[in-house]
Design an enzyme around this catalytic site. Structure first.
Site, PDB file in Angstrom:
ATOM      1  N   ASP A   1       6.984  -5.421  -6.326  1.00  0.00           N
ATOM      2  CA  ASP A   1       6.207  -6.344  -5.658  1.00  0.00           C
ATOM      3  C   ASP A   1       5.709  -5.485  -4.523  1.00  0.00           C
ATOM      4  O   ASP A   1       6.188  -4.572  -4.110  1.00  0.00           O
ATOM      5  CB  ASP A   1       7.320  -7.418  -5.069  1.00  0.00           C
TER       6      ASP A   1
ATOM      7  N   GLU B   1      11.768  -7.012  -3.501  1.00  0.00           N
ATOM      8  CA  GLU B   1      12.469  -6.308  -2.415  1.00  0.00           C
ATOM      9  C   GLU B   1      11.708  -6.642  -0.954  1.00  0.00           C
ATOM     10  O   GLU B   1      12.590  -6.607   0.117  1.00  0.00           O
ATOM     11  CB  GLU B   1      12.239  -4.795  -2.780  1.00  0.00           C
TER      12      GLU B   1
HETATM   13 ZN   LIG Z   1       9.460  -0.825  -0.496  1.00  0.00          ZN
END
Ligand SMILES: [Zn+2]
Ligand SMILES: *[C@@H]1O[C@H](CO)[C@@H](O)[C@H](O)[C@H]1NC(C)=O
Ligand SMILES: *[C@@H]1O[C@H](CO)[C@@H](O)[C@H](O)[C@H]1NC(C)=O
Ligand SMILES: *[C@@H]1O[C@H](CO)[C@@H](O)[C@H](O)[C@H]1NC(C)=O
Ligand SMILES: *[C@@H]1O[C@H](CO)[C@@H](O)[C@H](O)[C@H]1NC(C)=O
Ligand SMILES: *[C@@H]1O[C@H](CO)[C@@H](O)[C@H](O)[C@H]1NC(C)=O
Ligand SMILES: *[C@@H]1O[C@H](CO)[C@@H](O)[C@H](O)[C@H]1NC(C)=O
Ligand SMILES: *[C@@H]1O[C@H](CO)[C@@H](O)[C@H](O)[C@H]1NC(C)=O
Length: 473
Positions: free
Chosen positions: A106, A170
């Site tokens: 992501d 994340e």
């Molecule tokens: Zn990162």
């Protein structure tokens, strides 16, 4: 049965080759550029205007299947929470604890302005690949997969189990990605020899004042944090008959007190952080990157108060962000804040807190092998020092899975590149990208050849390959 024996013999005789990269740099660059076209953007769940577009995530996962056929047919793939990936490459020696290579695919949202090339086009120009995620963090996902694909192509099979674990959230804290992957390992009682995840980019000479060699600040630890808001309520009133102290005034005093009474650098930090030790105190004090590594930082990030120019505000709110250095902790910082503000009219509401991470022991074989792998790829004169990752990573979920966590972004950059990571014009050179592939390949081989095994041979492959005969452990 016979068939199996025939196949094994065939492998043994015909697969005598060294482990080479299987595509040209141009082909690697094209495939990486393609990965940057998927808009796998994480938005905060509270951002109701921007729901996450999971179609893009699914398309990215299908793209990986087409680009890495050997990984997908030889490794055991587990999809976690629908979009996070865990690949297991079973090793032949089960007593060896696994190596885990971590990253996330992501990315943070883009600001539309400032980009020389569109952020989701994967433009290749002048030897660079541009796009959101070029460093943070499709770099790791793609280069590690390319490394394993190349190893598989050569017929390599590891002694030590290798996991590739890639999160999909994340940038919003990893609550469904790495947190869940980690829970899966905990449930299976899997303990890793080491985990390598994203970290500080490798510093080119000149990255910091006086830095004359390529330097890796290998992240052995990271900071904790304390986020809170400060609220002051008051009766408000008419602008023509103001109270002696307004909510805004009271809050402002608190904010000034916090900025004036910064946390002091902690004693002995340069023994934990070899990067800080490289510089004289004057340089450390005057460089924000280095200074932040010595202490708990204080940042006032947002304020909100008032509705009209001529009306006294009923409420003033400010948000404050502390990153907590190892040696201090959440409750210490909180108590200090109360003491500094010293005003009960200022209400502190904690949003979130996390303790500083454990410290990875640099006096281990794992540390040495990461260091040697880095030097093998980035040059023998590369200085690898035990250090701190400047931001937080998904490794927060793995403190129970291993004692050895290393954080590094396998790309050499200059200071200004740091700003591109969550800003604009994020990019990587083609040669830099290929080096990342070589780094993960080297690391996997090192962790197989060394760590007490001492035996570089693998039946299926050519032992005169310099990577395979590398007994420098
Ligand atoms: Zn990162
Ligand atoms: C074995 O590896 C060496 C070094 O990479 C290479 O020169 C040699 O050609 C390889 N031998 C075979 C049979 O592939
Ligand atoms: C989500 O992505 C798909 C392509 O993957 C696109 O067709 C669709 O329009 C996107 N949805 C939104 C709401 O942007
Ligand atoms: C987008 O990428 C393609 C393929 O690399 C390239 O030909 C094109 O010029 C790029 N467009 C822009 C606006 O950068
Ligand atoms: C928190 O840090 C302070 C200051 O270093 C220390 O005195 C205290 O014992 C720590 N508390 C915990 C729970 O670790
Ligand atoms: C805290 O504020 C009180 C008044 O509210 C004052 O008497 C005291 O000196 C202050 N303490 C410090 C350390 O500034
Ligand atoms: C302050 O933070 C708390 C906890 O996250 C939150 O519930 C509250 O809404 C915040 N205050 C304001 C004024 O936004
Ligand atoms: C790690 O283990 C401790 C003690 O068993 C437990 O309290 C904690 O929740 C675990 N942390 C994670 C991230 O699973």
């Amino acid at each position: 049965m016979t068939l199996v024996v025939v196949l094994l013999t065939f492998n043994f005789i015909s697969n005598v080759q060294s482990i080479v990269l299987i595509k040209t740099p141009k082909q690697y660059a094209n495939d990486f550029a393609e990965s940057l076209k998927f808009q796998t953007v994480s938005y905060d769940p509270s951002d109701l205007e921007h729901p996450v577009n999971y179609t893009e995530f699914s398309r990215f996962l299908s793209f990986l299947e087409t680009k890495f056929p050997l990984v997908h047919s030889n490794l055991q793939k587990t999809l976690v929470s629908g979009y996070s990936l865990s690949f297991k490459w079973q090793g032949s020696v089960t007593s060896l604890k696994p190596l885990m290579i971590h990253g996330h695919y992501d990315v943070v949202p883009v600001t539309p302005f400032g980009w020389d090339y569109p952020p989701f086009n994967g433009t290749i120009t002048n030897g660079y690949i541009y796009g959101r995620g070029a460093i943070d963090n499709k770099l790791i996902v793609m280069s590690a997969l390319e490394a394993v694909e190349a190893l598989l192509f050569s017929g390599y099979s590891p002694k030590r189990t290798v996991y590739l674990n890639f999160g999909h959230d994340e940038e919003i804290g990893g609550p469904n990605g790495h947190k869940k992957i980690s829970a899966m390992f905990a449930a299976q009682n899997v303990r890793a020899e080491m985990i390598i995840d994203e970290g500080n980019p490798i510093m080119a000479p000149g990255f910091l004042p006086g830095l004359t060699t390529t330097t890796v600040a290998l992240g052995l630890f990271e900071k904790g944090y304390l986020y809170y808001n400060l609220t002051v309520n008051s009766a408000g009133g008419h602008g023509a008959m103001p109270p002696h102290e307004s909510a805004i005034g009271i809050l402002s005093k608190a904010l000034i007190a916090l900025e004036k009474n910064q946390f002091a650098p902690i004693e002995g930090i340069s023994t934990l952080n070899g990067l800080v030790a490289l510089f004289p105190p004057e340089v450390v004090k005057n460089n924000l990157y280095l200074e932040s590594m010595t202490k708990t930082t204080t940042a006032v990030t947002m304020t909100r108060a008032g509705t009209k120019p001529n009306v006294i505000a009923n409420q003033a709110v400010a948000w404050v962000n502390h990153r907590i250095i190892r040696g201090q902790n959440v409750s210490y910082v909180y108590d200090k804040v109360v003491e500094i503000i010293n005003d009960t009219r200022v209400i502190i509401t904690v949003d979130a807190g996390m303790e500083p991470s454990p410290y990875t022991d640099p006096n281990t074989q794992s540390f040495k092998l990461v260091k040697k792998s880095l030097k093998a790829v980035y040059g023998d004169d590369t200085n690898v020092v035990p250090s701190m990752m400047f931001a937080n990573t998904d490794t927060r979920w793995y403190w129970n899975i291993t004692d050895n966590i290393f954080r590094v972004m396998p790309v050499v950059g200059v200071y200004d590149d740091l700003a591109t990571i969550h800003g604009y014009n994020e990019k990587i050179s083609i040669t830099g990208y290929v080096k990342a592939i070589k780094f993960y390949k080297k690391l996997i081989l090192k962790l197989n050849i060394c760590n007490g095994q001492g035996n570089p041979t693998n039946n299926q492959i050519n032992n005169s390959d310099p990577d395979l005969a590398d007994c420098d452990c």
